[in-house]
Design a protein around this motif. Structure first.
Motif, PDB file in Angstrom:
ATOM      1  N   UNK A  67      24.763  10.845 -42.353  1.00 41.42           N
ATOM      2  CA  UNK A  67      23.985  10.111 -41.349  1.00 41.42           C
ATOM      3  C   UNK A  67      24.207  10.628 -39.935  1.00 41.42           C
ATOM      4  N   UNK A  68      25.181  11.533 -39.772  1.00 40.80           N
ATOM      5  CA  UNK A  68      25.458  12.093 -38.438  1.00 40.80           C
ATOM      6  C   UNK A  68      25.618  13.605 -38.540  1.00 40.80           C
ATOM      7  N   UNK A  69      24.552  14.314 -38.898  1.00 41.71           N
ATOM      8  CA  UNK A  69      24.660  15.766 -39.042  1.00 41.71           C
ATOM      9  C   UNK A  69      24.973  16.456 -37.723  1.00 41.71           C
ATOM     10  N   UNK A  70      25.702  17.575 -37.804  1.00 40.24           N
ATOM     11  CA  UNK A  70      26.001  18.374 -36.625  1.00 40.24           C
ATOM     12  C   UNK A  70      24.778  19.176 -36.220  1.00 40.24           C
ATOM     13  N   UNK A  71      24.807  19.739 -35.026  1.00 40.29           N
ATOM     14  CA  UNK A  71      23.696  20.558 -34.580  1.00 40.29           C
ATOM     15  C   UNK A  71      23.539  21.781 -35.470  1.00 40.29           C
ATOM     16  N   UNK A  72      24.675  22.323 -35.930  1.00 39.96           N
ATOM     17  CA  UNK A  72      24.618  23.484 -36.822  1.00 39.96           C
ATOM     18  C   UNK A  72      23.914  23.130 -38.128  1.00 39.96           C
ATOM     19  N   UNK A  73      24.192  21.946 -38.651  1.00 39.55           N
ATOM     20  CA  UNK A  73      23.536  21.515 -39.884  1.00 39.55           C
ATOM     21  C   UNK A  73      22.041  21.270 -39.660  1.00 39.55           C
ATOM     22  N   UNK A  74      21.699  20.693 -38.524  1.00 38.56           N
ATOM     23  CA  UNK A  74      20.286  20.486 -38.195  1.00 38.56           C
ATOM     24  C   UNK A  74      19.560  21.820 -38.120  1.00 38.56           C
ATOM     25  N   UNK A  75      20.190  22.800 -37.500  1.00 37.76           N
ATOM     26  CA  UNK A  75      19.566  24.118 -37.365  1.00 37.76           C
ATOM     27  C   UNK A  75      19.366  24.765 -38.732  1.00 37.76           C
ATOM     28  N   UNK A  76      20.350  24.597 -39.613  1.00 38.18           N
ATOM     29  CA  UNK A  76      20.240  25.176 -40.953  1.00 38.18           C
ATOM     30  C   UNK A  76      19.046  24.586 -41.693  1.00 38.18           C
ATOM     31  N   UNK A 432       7.857  14.414 -43.898  1.00 37.94           N
ATOM     32  CA  UNK A 432       8.956  13.705 -43.246  1.00 37.94           C
ATOM     33  C   UNK A 432       9.334  14.242 -41.866  1.00 37.94           C
ATOM     34  N   UNK A 433       8.749  15.338 -41.443  1.00 37.01           N
ATOM     35  CA  UNK A 433       9.024  15.846 -40.107  1.00 37.01           C
ATOM     36  C   UNK A 433      10.362  16.544 -39.967  1.00 37.01           C
ATOM     37  N   UNK A 434      10.841  16.624 -38.758  1.00 39.34           N
ATOM     38  CA  UNK A 434      12.066  17.355 -38.444  1.00 39.34           C
ATOM     39  C   UNK A 434      13.308  16.614 -38.936  1.00 39.34           C
ATOM     40  N   UNK A 435      14.246  17.392 -39.455  1.00 36.98           N
ATOM     41  CA  UNK A 435      15.519  16.822 -39.903  1.00 36.98           C
ATOM     42  C   UNK A 435      16.363  16.447 -38.695  1.00 36.98           C
ATOM     43  N   UNK A 439      13.956  12.492 -39.783  1.00 42.91           N
ATOM     44  CA  UNK A 439      14.409  12.057 -41.100  1.00 42.91           C
ATOM     45  C   UNK A 439      15.811  12.549 -41.418  1.00 42.91           C
ATOM     46  N   UNK A 440      16.430  11.903 -42.385  1.00 42.76           N
ATOM     47  CA  UNK A 440      17.701  12.330 -42.948  1.00 42.76           C
ATOM     48  C   UNK A 440      17.534  12.430 -44.466  1.00 42.76           C
ATOM     49  N   UNK A 441      18.595  12.810 -45.162  1.00 44.82           N
ATOM     50  CA  UNK A 441      18.558  12.976 -46.622  1.00 44.82           C
ATOM     51  C   UNK A 441      19.556  12.009 -47.251  1.00 44.82           C
ATOM     52  N   UNK A 442      19.094  11.225 -48.242  1.00 38.26           N
ATOM     53  CA  UNK A 442      19.996  10.255 -48.864  1.00 38.26           C
ATOM     54  C   UNK A 442      20.876  10.917 -49.920  1.00 38.26           C
ATOM     55  N   UNK A 443      21.696  10.117 -50.582  1.00 34.37           N
ATOM     56  CA  UNK A 443      22.669  10.634 -51.542  1.00 34.37           C
ATOM     57  C   UNK A 443      22.020  11.350 -52.722  1.00 34.37           C
ATOM     58  N   UNK A 449      13.428   7.914 -43.439  1.00 31.65           N
ATOM     59  CA  UNK A 449      13.419   7.693 -42.000  1.00 31.65           C
ATOM     60  C   UNK A 449      14.500   6.663 -41.642  1.00 31.65           C
ATOM     61  N   UNK A 450      15.550   7.067 -40.917  1.00 31.33           N
ATOM     62  CA  UNK A 450      16.563   6.081 -40.506  1.00 31.33           C
ATOM     63  C   UNK A 450      16.000   5.142 -39.441  1.00 31.33           C
ATOM     64  N   UNK A 451      16.708   4.067 -39.167  1.00 29.10           N
ATOM     65  CA  UNK A 451      16.219   3.057 -38.221  1.00 29.10           C
ATOM     66  C   UNK A 451      15.984   3.632 -36.826  1.00 29.10           C
ATOM     67  N   UNK A 452      16.784   4.654 -36.439  1.00 30.67           N
ATOM     68  CA  UNK A 452      16.620   5.229 -35.106  1.00 30.67           C
ATOM     69  C   UNK A 452      15.738   6.481 -35.101  1.00 30.67           C
ATOM     70  N   UNK A 453      14.987   6.701 -36.175  1.00 29.64           N
ATOM     71  CA  UNK A 453      14.065   7.835 -36.250  1.00 29.64           C
ATOM     72  C   UNK A 453      13.052   7.781 -35.116  1.00 29.64           C
ATOM     73  N   UNK A 454      12.642   8.958 -34.654  1.00 30.56           N
ATOM     74  CA  UNK A 454      11.582   9.014 -33.638  1.00 30.56           C
ATOM     75  C   UNK A 454      10.312   8.305 -34.132  1.00 30.56           C
ATOM     76  N   UNK A 455      10.159   8.214 -35.456  1.00 29.95           N
ATOM     77  CA  UNK A 455       9.004   7.508 -36.012  1.00 29.95           C
ATOM     78  C   UNK A 455       8.987   6.057 -35.530  1.00 29.95           C
ATOM     79  N   UNK A 456      10.174   5.437 -35.542  1.00 21.49           N
ATOM     80  CA  UNK A 456      10.276   4.022 -35.182  1.00 21.49           C
ATOM     81  C   UNK A 456      10.710   3.800 -33.734  1.00 21.49           C
ATOM     82  N   UNK A 457      11.408   4.769 -33.178  1.00 19.17           N
ATOM     83  CA  UNK A 457      11.867   4.646 -31.797  1.00 19.17           C
ATOM     84  C   UNK A 457      11.470   5.905 -31.031  1.00 19.17           C
ATOM     85  N   UNK A 458      10.192   5.988 -30.763  1.00 25.38           N
ATOM     86  CA  UNK A 458       9.637   7.148 -30.075  1.00 25.38           C
ATOM     87  C   UNK A 458      10.147   7.194 -28.633  1.00 25.38           C
ATOM     88  N   UNK A 459      10.648   8.342 -28.168  1.00 26.82           N
ATOM     89  CA  UNK A 459      11.117   8.446 -26.783  1.00 26.82           C
ATOM     90  C   UNK A 459      10.047   8.071 -25.757  1.00 26.82           C
TER      91      UNK A 459
END
Length: 583
Positions: A67-76, A432-435, A439-443, A449-459
């Motif tokens: 639920x808290x990926x690093x920037x390196x993981x996001x880039x991958x 699902x858009x950008x990781x 979005x995130x990936x479940x188990x 889409x997590x609760x704080x996704x840009x989908x639900x909480x657009x800047x």
């Protein structure tokens, strides 16, 4: 668009491209009249190295449930084609052939598509920019102003100057197949296995997907949106919970119960209780008229034969009912003229108790934006105990379609760009858009889409009805995963999907007509007759319901429809259905 090419030169170029590609495909096993290739054969026809599928490091343990990926993981995730963290969540495995990417040449594709008012500039749409990076294929989107799509398309076709790809190619007079026959679109039959391996595998992974994406003669003429399942019914009767509480009545089932409910709703303060229609077609929904067997357009009778809904025996009974409801003030007064914004303004006002619409749309406008709870009701029936019915059925074809034109400069690049939407990575990004931000990936390897996704909480503070287009593709030629990736369905607390699922599981769809196609000779005549019949239906039905004509005017309507060529119209549809059943 290209201004230096003549149409003759373009058609010659297309012919040479097809001839060359056909020669290159001589070892392929799937011809127009052969059985569809297996997934293994479809993959083997590409230039993909045998080891490429295993060339990515498996990062599933680091990504699944994180639920808290690093920037390196996001880039991958966002900047490579590694899809090892994605699970196989459907009954068929989504293909993962990335051998065409990054594309071998520097190319920019011109892509025409209808505008979307929620996406001001498609050339800066987040998902499309990401796909451009991953495929190495640049795209220039050409979108006409909102509301001018039809005129712009007609002008483009008549000019003879075409882009590389057209999204929603069925706008062509007579449909996609007519566009191929007229030399505007390419016949891709001999090119698909080699240049669209993911699409080939996915469409052949299910008989329904195969059957609805090929013509009667076995040709492949475009890329269709194809779902992993038959999508739920999306449209029906929706009632404000407060209206049920104020009237003290249960959810209506029969037409008589609906009449009683609407009258009571008017008595307790809903000035125009049923929002019946608008300029974008809500009058003909198969909801109320379907109870009388007066379906909007064509349907299958109990013998599997094509019939025309407006010509059915109980049409006058239906029209009499709606004329009475209109006279009693049970319908919105502007049902013949209201646009979408006017309709939604009415929906959230105190005068409306019932909407005929999508629960996804009303979840946004009613619940999310105005905290109005609602429930769904099955389509009305005439008699208690009858089964509710609808002519809506998905047949696993969803989203939209795309065609490659005969003026495409690089047909292989165009096919590779479209084919990405049918790969596992394409499924993830387009739905699902950008990781990380979206979005995130479940188990289990499923995007969400997590609760704080840009989908639900657009800047920028935009509502979900807008962000579902801003950060993902809602309708596209791809593997459309509506049940899992529509943020209005999967939002915390949302019950729109529950309503749609209940409708689907409890309504008869045996009268639904599958996606048939017409021959070149049939297409123009069917379109001509269809337009005339639609105009005739619209004029007579609207005037009768508004009381401007008596119900008996229906007899004249039916006589005119028959004189206009109704029997010929039905014979064209029956012939097309017979061919579809033989595919």
């Amino acid at each position: 668009m290209r201004t230096n090419k003549t149409r003759a030169a373009n058609l010659l170029l297309a012919s040479l491209l097809l001839t060359s590609a056909a020669t290159a495909c001589t070892n392929n096993s799937g011809g127009a009249n052969n059985a569809p290739p297996s997934e293994t054969n479809a993959t083997e026809t590409t230039n993909k190295p045998a080891a490429e599928a295993a060339s990515f490091t498996d990062i599933s343990s680091a990504i699944r449930g994180n639920k808290t990926p690093t920037q390196e993981q996001k880039d991958e995730i966002n900047n490579t084609l590694n899809d090892t963290y994605l699970g196989d969540i459907f009954d068929k495995v989504i293909p993962s052939d990335y051998s065409a990417y990054p594309y071998k040449k520097d190319v920019t594709l011109d892509v025409w598509m209808p505008a979307n008012s929620n996406v001001p500039d498609m050339n800066n749409q987040a998902v499309q920019k990401q796909i451009e990076r991953l495929t190495g294929i640049k795209v220039n989107f050409i979108t006409p102003p909102v509301g001018q799509e039809a005129d712009a398309f007609t002008l483009m076709i008549s000019s003879g100057e075409l882009p590389d790809i057209i999204i929603d190619p069925g706008r062509y007079p007579g449909g996609l197949e007519a566009g191929v026959n007229d030399g505007a679109y390419l016949d891709l039959t001999d090119l698909m296995e080699k240049h669209a391996p993911n699409y080939t595998v996915w469409r052949n992974s299910d008989e329904s997907r195969r059957k609805t994406t090929v013509t009667d003669s076995g040709k492949l003429q475009g890329f269709y949106g194809i779902a992993p399942y038959s999508e739920w019914t999306w449209f029906g009767m929706l009632i404000k919970k407060e209206a049920l509480e104020k009237t003290g009545l249960p959810v209506p089932k029969t037409i008589d119960e609906w009449h009683a409910f609407l009258k009571k709703a008017k008595e307790v303060g809903y000035a125009e209780p049923l929002n019946y229609g608008s300029t974008y077609g809500q009058i003909f929904t198969g909801i109320i008229n379907g109870a009388y067997g007066v379906w909007d357009w064509t349907f299958l009778d109990k013998d599997g034969k094509v019939q025309w809904g407006p010509a059915q025996p109980k049409a006058k009974e239906y029209l009499s009912t709606m004329q009475q409801w209109n006279k009693e003030g049970l319908l919105n007064r502007d049902w013949a003229t209201a646009d979408f914004n006017q309709r939604m303004a009415s929906a959230i006002s105190s005068k409306t108790a019932v909407m005929m619409d999508s629960p996804d749309t009303m979840w946004s406008y009613w619940k999310q934006q105005n905290n109005i709870d609602f429930v769904g009701a099955l389509n009305p029936v005439l008699n208690a105990g009858d089964q509710s019915a609808t002519t809506y059925k998905n047949f696993m074809r969803a989203g939209t379609a795309a065609a490659i034109t005969t003026q495409a400069d690089d047909v292989e690049a165009a096919m590779a760009w479209l084919d990405f939407g049918y790969s596992k990575k394409g499924w993830e990004i387009l739905n699902y858009g950008e990781y990380g931000t979206v979005h995130l990936i479940d188990e289990n390897g499923k995007p969400y889409f997590p609760a704080d996704s840009y989908i639900y909480k657009d800047p920028e503070g935009q509502p979900v009805a807008t962000t579902l287009h801003k950060y993902r593709m809602h309708s596209w030629p791809d593997i459309r995963d509506e049940h899992n990736s529509n943020p209005l369905i999967v939002a915390e607390g949302s019950y729109s999907g529950d309503i749609r699922k209940e409708w689907t599981e409890n309504m008869d769809t045996s009268m639904a007509v599958p996606p048939i196609t017409f021959t070149q000779e049939e297409a123009s005549r069917e379109a001509e007759l269809g337009n005339q019949l639609s105009t005739l239906r619209g004029e007579y039905f609207a005037k009768i319901i508004k009381g401007e004509l008596p119900v008996d005017a229906y007899d004249k309507f039916l006589a005119e429809a028959k004189k206009m060529g109704l029997e010929e119209f039905l014979s064209l549809h029956q012939a097309a259905l017979d061919r579809y059943n033989q595919r």
